[in-house]
Design a protein around this motif. Structure first.
Motif, short mmCIF file in Angstrom:
data_model
loop_
_atom_site.label_atom_id
_atom_site.label_comp_id
_atom_site.label_asym_id
_atom_site.label_seq_id
_atom_site.Cartn_x
_atom_site.Cartn_y
_atom_site.Cartn_z
N LEU A 163 0.68 -1.15 -0.05
CA LEU A 163 0.19 0.06 0.00
C LEU A 163 0.94 1.34 0.00
O LEU A 163 0.47 2.18 -0.79
N VAL A 164 1.89 1.19 0.72
CA VAL A 164 2.77 2.25 0.73
C VAL A 164 3.32 2.71 -0.45
O VAL A 164 3.27 3.95 -1.09
N PHE A 165 3.80 1.86 -1.35
CA PHE A 165 4.31 2.01 -2.60
C PHE A 165 2.95 2.63 -3.56
O PHE A 165 3.23 3.40 -4.46
N VAL A 166 1.93 1.73 -3.62
CA VAL A 166 1.04 2.20 -4.32
C VAL A 166 0.66 3.86 -3.92
O VAL A 166 0.42 4.58 -4.94
N VAL A 167 0.46 4.05 -2.74
CA VAL A 167 0.17 5.50 -2.38
C VAL A 167 1.25 6.53 -2.91
O VAL A 167 0.68 7.61 -3.38
N ALA A 168 2.55 6.06 -2.93
CA ALA A 168 3.28 6.79 -3.29
C ALA A 168 3.45 7.27 -4.96
O ALA A 168 3.42 8.13 -5.43
N GLY A 169 3.07 5.96 -5.66
CA GLY A 169 2.72 6.29 -7.24
C GLY A 169 1.69 7.13 -7.30
O GLY A 169 1.59 7.92 -8.16
N LEU A 170 0.55 7.00 -6.63
CA LEU A 170 -0.68 7.83 -6.96
C LEU A 170 -0.33 9.29 -6.34
O LEU A 170 -0.86 10.26 -7.14
N ALA A 171 0.32 9.30 -5.39
CA ALA A 171 0.71 10.87 -5.15
C ALA A 171 1.46 11.69 -5.94
O ALA A 171 1.41 12.96 -6.36
N PHE A 172 2.27 10.88 -6.76
CA PHE A 172 3.21 11.62 -7.79
C PHE A 172 2.36 11.80 -9.08
O PHE A 172 2.20 13.10 -9.39
N LYS A 173 1.18 11.17 -9.25
CA LYS A 173 0.19 11.58 -10.30
C LYS A 173 -0.49 12.54 -10.12
O LYS A 173 -1.15 13.68 -10.77
N LEU A 174 -0.97 12.83 -8.75
CA LEU A 174 -1.63 13.88 -8.49
C LEU A 174 -0.73 15.15 -7.98
O LEU A 174 -1.29 16.10 -8.12
N GLY A 175 0.49 14.85 -7.91
CA GLY A 175 1.53 16.19 -7.56
C GLY A 175 1.27 16.51 -6.27
O GLY A 175 1.47 18.00 -6.15
N VAL A 176 1.35 15.71 -5.12
CA VAL A 176 1.35 16.28 -3.95
C VAL A 176 2.62 15.81 -3.22
O VAL A 176 3.42 15.41 -3.74
N VAL A 177 2.95 16.83 -2.32
CA VAL A 177 4.33 16.69 -1.48
C VAL A 177 4.23 15.24 -0.90
O VAL A 177 3.19 14.94 -0.13
N PRO A 178 5.49 14.63 -0.90
CA PRO A 178 6.96 14.98 -1.15
C PRO A 178 6.97 14.55 -2.74
O PRO A 178 8.20 14.61 -3.02
N PHE A 179 6.08 13.99 -3.47
CA PHE A 179 6.26 13.57 -4.74
C PHE A 179 5.74 14.77 -5.94
O PHE A 179 5.34 14.37 -6.87
N HIS A 180 6.13 15.98 -5.55
CA HIS A 180 5.69 17.18 -6.28
C HIS A 180 6.87 17.60 -7.19
O HIS A 180 6.91 18.65 -7.71
N MET A 181 8.00 17.10 -6.91
CA MET A 181 9.27 17.98 -7.52
C MET A 181 9.25 18.22 -9.07
O MET A 181 9.58 19.20 -9.62
N TRP A 182 8.32 17.31 -9.81
CA TRP A 182 8.38 17.38 -11.28
C TRP A 182 7.32 18.87 -11.59
O TRP A 182 7.57 19.29 -12.61
N ILE A 183 6.39 19.23 -10.61
CA ILE A 183 5.36 19.82 -10.96
C ILE A 183 5.77 21.20 -11.62
O ILE A 183 5.43 21.94 -12.53
N PRO A 184 6.65 22.05 -10.51
CA PRO A 184 7.01 23.39 -10.87
C PRO A 184 7.65 23.43 -12.24
O PRO A 184 7.54 24.38 -13.00
N ASP A 185 8.99 22.53 -12.24
CA ASP A 185 9.65 22.68 -13.40
C ASP A 185 8.83 22.11 -14.82
O ASP A 185 9.15 22.98 -15.67
N VAL A 186 7.98 21.22 -14.83
CA VAL A 186 7.44 20.76 -16.15
C VAL A 186 6.48 21.83 -16.36
O VAL A 186 6.27 22.42 -17.63
#
Length: 497
Positions: free
Chosen positions: A211-234
């Motif tokens: 579940l931890v890895f699933v939530v991390a993957g979903l968090a990237f697609k939603l663009g939420v902290v701490p998986f947000h690094m790509w959003i400002p640059d892109v």
């Protein structure tokens, strides 16, 4: 043997894929610098697909196809309808911009947008881990290509590389998490996974690890902290038309895949994933709002704004299950408020980026906050549309963003849990901080001297769509009941099956 129900479940997807292939071939014979024939064919196709999805959604029927790998339900069909309209609006706004920057030398912008939309459809309809992942990859691979569409622009190429590397890492997280869940439950079918988890016979540690890895993957697609690094640059580096393509419709698909995995498949583990979402929401609201204050680039500011807005969506998903108890009223209130928030956010984002695209000229991006100086003197209409969008994002009544925030806060407070009420108070404080950077842009538009005296001109279709878009942000704020009822009904029907 594949039955008729299976084909019926994916009929709009078949139309979209077939027409994307046809348009790709037709475009080879199009020589217009603005790709008029390709554009018209694309818009007609998307209009037909949107109507089909609307008809499916209005019927309220739920049916499964291809051995339960695909589901067609009210929530999915409405989200697909809204996503299709969002892509149509994006192409209307983005075509003049793309033509001025040599991005229409081929019809890739249109065909890749349609394939990205197909990926969203598959994500939204997926009822199987592999189907969800295939949809996600189709969307992301199309998005990487779109970001790099300006081949002669170093900034766009750099943004595409960052997006690709971080996106690949996030996909790995999600795939690893799904493989762990498959190993624990023995099934890729979301319904079967739910039954296996609900039986209580699987080791909790194994499930939570996946579940931890699933939530991390979903968090990237939603663009939420701490998986947000790509959003400002892109957001800043991509061509503005592509920024809107990434920041609009895909958020609907990201919401859908979150509901499919966490609610439809892993609801018995809600006490675990709700804690994770709570931490992500707090980080997103804090980092998104504080970092946005320091930005002078409008696209970068809106990127951090997106991070904070997605934090609110996660808050909406928190209060569906209270102390491990599933309450029908709480589930409806929480998840429908999150769906309403995502839809209203996409609507507002479309209009805000529409104005930025409108102000961009050949050789001039108009993406700094200072570039909006005195916009009211140059064009009161477009300044008004932008102001409405910014006020809505800030949550100022009577706009749709205010009601979206209110519905999420009501769901949190109605839970009666001290922690959720504290989160609601924290979200309100963060919104007050966020109002500063939105109002700063309004101040620049209305009170600063314009940098240029040139009037703002735009094609008729852009003017009409942008005006309607801005008006909807206001009208849905004054009369939110219809859309809220639609979201609630869609969530209830989706979860009932």
């Amino acid at each position: 043997m594949i039955d008729n129900i299976s084909w019926l479940a994916i009929y709009p997807e078949i139309v979209l894929l077939a027409m994307a292939c046809v348009i790709m071939l037709v475009d080879l014979g199009v020589h217009s610098p603005r790709r008029t024939a390709t554009y018209v064919l694309t818009m007609l196709t998307l209009a037909v697909v949107a109507v089909l999805q609307g008809v499916y959604a209005s019927s309220g029927n739920t049916f499964y196809g291809f051995g339960n790998m695909v589901v067609s339900d009210a929530m999915g069909n409405w989200l697909k309808c809204f996503a299709t309209v969002a892509v149509m609006v994006t192409l209307v706004y983005g075509r003049p911009y793309a033509a001025d920057r040599g991005m229409l030398r081929g019809g890739e912008l249109f065909t890749l947008s349609m394939l990205a939309l197909l990926g969203m459809f598959i994500m939204i309809s997926g009822n199987n881990f592999l189907v969800l992942y295939l949809g996600l990859e189709l969307l992301t691979l199309s998005s990487y290509t779109l970001v790099a569409l300006r081949r002669d622009n170093a900034t766009a190429t750099e943004a595409a590389m960052k997006y690709f590397v971080l996106g690949a890492m996030a996909s790995g997280f999600l795939l690893y998490g799904l493989s762990m869940l498959y190993g624990a439950t023995g099934s890729l079918d979301i319904g079967q996974v739910f039954k296996a988890v609900n039986s209580g016979q699987i080791r909790h540690q194994v499930l939570v690890f996946g579940l931890v890895f699933v939530v991390a993957g979903l968090a990237f697609k939603l663009g939420v902290v701490p998986f947000h690094m790509w959003i400002p640059d892109v957001y800043q580096g991509a061509p503005t038309a592509v920024t809107l393509m990434i920041g609009g419709a895909p958020k609907l698909a990201a919401f859908a895949i979150t509901i499919r995995l966490l609610v439809d498949g892993l609801l018995p583990l809600a006490i675990d994933w709700q804690q994770m979402l709570g931490v992500l929401a707090i980080g997103s609201l804090l980092v998104g709002n504080l970092a946005a204050i320091a930005q002078t680039n409008l696209k970068r500011m809106l990127a951090y704004s997106t991070i904070s807005q997605m934090g609110f969506v996660l808050l909406g998903l928190l209060s569906g299950v209270i102390n491990g108890n599933v309450d029908a009223a709480a589930v409806e209130s929480a998840y429908s408020s999150a769906m309403f928030y995502v839809v209203s956010y996409v609507l507002t984002t479309l209009a805000a980026f529409g104005v930025i695209l409108l102000l961009a000229r050949e050789g001039f991006e108009s993406e700094e906050i200072a570039d909006l100086a005195g916009l009211n003197q140059r064009s009161p209409l477009y300044a008004g549309v932008m102001a409405v969008c910014l006020f809505s994002m800030a949550g100022i009544p009577p706009l749709v963003g205010f009601y979206a925030k209110l519905s999420v806060l009501q769901a949190l407070v109605a839970s009666g849990q001290g922690l959720y009420i504290a989160l609601a108070v924290f979200a309100v404080v963060m919104s007050l901080i966020g109002a500063f950077y939105y109002l700063r842009v309004v101040k620049v538009m209305y009170f600063d001297a314009p940098l240029t005296a040139t009037s703002v001109s735009a094609p008729l279709d852009v003017r009409v769509v942008l005006t309607v878009n801005g008006a909807l942000v206001l009208v849905l704020g004054l009369l939110p009941g219809g859309l809220m009822a639609l979201c609630a009904d869609a969530i209830v029907r989706a979860l009932a099956t």
